[in-house]
Enzyme design. Structure first.
Site, PDB file in Angstrom:
ATOM      1  N   SER A 295      -1.096  -0.960  -4.503  1.00  0.00           N
ATOM      2  CA  SER A 295      -2.094   0.094  -4.672  1.00  0.00           C
ATOM      3  C   SER A 295      -1.740   1.276  -3.787  1.00  0.00           C
ATOM      4  O   SER A 295      -1.013   1.136  -2.803  1.00  0.00           O
ATOM      5  CB  SER A 295      -3.479  -0.451  -4.301  1.00  0.00           C
TER       6      SER A 295
ATOM      7  N   LEU B 180       4.098   0.399  -2.293  1.00  0.00           N
ATOM      8  CA  LEU B 180       4.100   0.413  -3.758  1.00  0.00           C
ATOM      9  C   LEU B 180       5.347   1.116  -4.276  1.00  0.00           C
ATOM     10  O   LEU B 180       5.989   0.646  -5.221  1.00  0.00           O
ATOM     11  CB  LEU B 180       2.829   1.091  -4.262  1.00  0.00           C
TER      12      LEU B 180
ATOM     13  N   GLU C  76       0.835  -1.193   0.000  1.00  0.00           N
ATOM     14  CA  GLU C  76       0.000   0.000   0.000  1.00  0.00           C
ATOM     15  C   GLU C  76       0.873   1.249   0.000  1.00  0.00           C
ATOM     16  O   GLU C  76       1.773   1.386   0.834  1.00  0.00           O
ATOM     17  CB  GLU C  76      -0.912   0.029   1.227  1.00  0.00           C
ATOM     18  N   CYS C  77       0.616   2.155  -0.927  1.00  0.00           N
ATOM     19  CA  CYS C  77       1.204   3.499  -0.950  1.00  0.00           C
ATOM     20  C   CYS C  77       2.734   3.468  -0.897  1.00  0.00           C
ATOM     21  O   CYS C  77       3.376   3.195  -1.899  1.00  0.00           O
ATOM     22  CB  CYS C  77       0.609   4.344   0.175  1.00  0.00           C
ATOM     23  N   GLY C  78       3.338   3.739   0.257  1.00  0.00           N
ATOM     24  CA  GLY C  78       4.786   3.702   0.354  1.00  0.00           C
ATOM     25  C   GLY C  78       5.356   2.352  -0.010  1.00  0.00           C
ATOM     26  O   GLY C  78       6.456   2.250  -0.567  1.00  0.00           O
TER      27      GLY C  78
END
Length: 459
Positions: free
Chosen positions: A435, A335, A331-333
């Protein structure tokens, strides 16, 4: 829910509720009380500060992502051994996911918990007008118990006396605190908000300073009395954990760069039979042994890009894990760490794992902020195509180019709260799923169990 409780709300962001909540928590702990803290909304940062102040994990209470049943039950279980609960609000008291309704707001949580609200107001430059402002908040939602007002950034104690008289004359809730301007130490921040708290930023001395300021300027006896005058609202029976199937070991990235996890998600995974094994992409040489899957949460990889790049053995270990089509959820970081590299605002580029066929870059302005409802476009970590969860996005980075390599597809169909048009988001190939959305497992019953099955290779 018989635990004494208070909600600390603000008229807006920046009213001072975080500093006052920290100070109040520290002051209560100095009195020998076990304080359970909560944070309204999806924020990852404020809870780190409240966890340090209370020395207990701070729990997110999010009405839009989790719903009333879960919020009430989670509050009841978390406060089972606590003497008092302190809930810090989000933004302004009535601000949330919907401009025309209470969804996702502090007011919604306060109503669900039958909790009295202390309203923090920036009183700089105000006199009788404060009473008019408070009257609006008090009457906007008649089902809300607005129990007291804390006037922040006052010019003097005399200023506070004037405000107290104005509230009394207007028949408004009493003034429960006069906080003099600059009497609370500032909290450090960066582009996503406050920095993540650690003992470097929130020392015992800093906590004592906040506690002293609160003890000196807030009416503690009255505040404690308000907290205790709450109804005993029954909680919802907790769902029994399910640990059927073989044990699963999930490697969870956790260090200065990666630490954005909802405690409830982690607990749900453990209840579903997972063993979470922490590792540091910054400091460890390689992955822990015998892992079934990787969980790469968000954080600040851009702040530590040089250290992450330097740790070549770890980058290679993660790349090999991905190349073997082992389950990875990012998730986020996380990714960003799976990408080919991170391009910083100064133009420098730092190599990452290369598990995703593109690089990411930091932007000068925010890319996205807000709630998101996500739907699997294909079979994924939480079930078959069509499986829905709710989550949140907040990031200043983006993918430089969409994947051109064969086999990649979008991970989610995302519906954002401020847009009527669903969009494709995230990246999926095999058992790698990345994501920008931070999902909350409580938004879908059975999500954690499905995720553990995914990590076992059983879904």
């Amino acid at each position: 829910m018989s635990c004494p409780r208070l909600v600390i709300a603000g008229t807006s962001s920046g009213a001072g509720k975080t500093s006052l909540t920290l100070g109040l928590t520290a002051a209560l702990r100095r009195r020998g009380l076990k304080v359970q803290t909560f944070k309204v909304g999806p924020d990852f940062l404020d809870p780190t500060w409240l966890s340090l102040a209370s020395e207990r994990p701070c729990i997110n209470l999010d009405g839009w992502m989790c719903g009333e049943r879960y919020v009430r039950d989670r509050f009841a279980t978390a406060t089972a051994d606590a003497d008092i609960a302190i809930v810090e609000g989000v933004m302004g008291l009535f601000d949330g996911a919907d401009p025309a309704a209470a969804a996702g707001s502090t007011a919604e949580i306060a109503r669900w918990l039958d909790a009295p609200v202390l309203l923090v107001v920036n009183a700089h430059g105000m006199a009788r007008s404060l009473a008019a402002l408070v009257k609006g908040y008090a009457e906007f939602d008649p089902d809300l118990h607005l129990a007291g007002v804390i006037a922040n950034r006052c010019g003097s104690t005399r200023h506070g006396d004037w405000l107290s008289e104005a509230l009394c004359a207007a028949g408004m809730p009493p003034l429960t605190g006069t906080v003099i301007r600059d009497s609370l130490p500032p909290l450090p921040s960066r582009h996503l908000g406050l920095v993540t708290a650690d003992r470097q930023h929130l020392t015992s001395e800093a906590l004592n300073t906040l506690a002293d300021a609160v003890e000196r300027q807030l009416d503690m006896p009255r505040i404690l009395d308000l907290a205790e005058k709450v109804p005993a609202t029954p909680g919802v029976a907790a769902t029994a954990s399910s640990t059927e199937g073989r044990p699963v070991r999930i490697g969870m990235a956790f260090d200065e760069a990666f630490h954005f996890y909802y405690p409830d998600n982690l607990q749900a995974l453990e209840d579903a039979g997972a063993t979470l094994v922490r590792f540091s992409p910054m400091h460890d040489d390689t992955l822990p042994a015998d892992l079934d899957a990787l969980l790469l949460g968000g954080g600040y990889p851009e702040e530590y890009a040089d250290t992450l790049e330097t740790n070549q053995t770890m980058r290679q270990a993660v790349a090999d894990f991905a190349a073997a089509d082992r389950p990875i959820y990012a998730e986020c970081g996380g990714l960003m760490y799976l990408s080919e590299g991170i391009e910083l605002r100064d133009g420098s580029r730092h190599a990452m794992t290369g598990a995703l066929p593109f690089a990411t870059r930091m932007l000068a302005t925010r890319k996205r902020l807000g709630y998101a409802e996500v739907r699997h476009l294909a079979h994924g970590p939480f079930g078959p195509a069509g499986t829905c969860l709710r989550g949140h996005e907040f990031h200043y980075s983006e993918a430089i180019a969409e994947p051109a390599a064969p086999g990649w597809q979008s991970a989610w169909q995302v519906s954002y709260r401020r847009s009527n048009k669903p969009v494709a988001e995230g990246y999926q190939r095999g058992r790698l799923f990345a994501s920008y959305v931070h999902t909350h497992f409580a938004s879908r019953p059975g999500a954690a169990r499905a995720f553990v099955d995914f990590c076992r290779g059983e879904s």
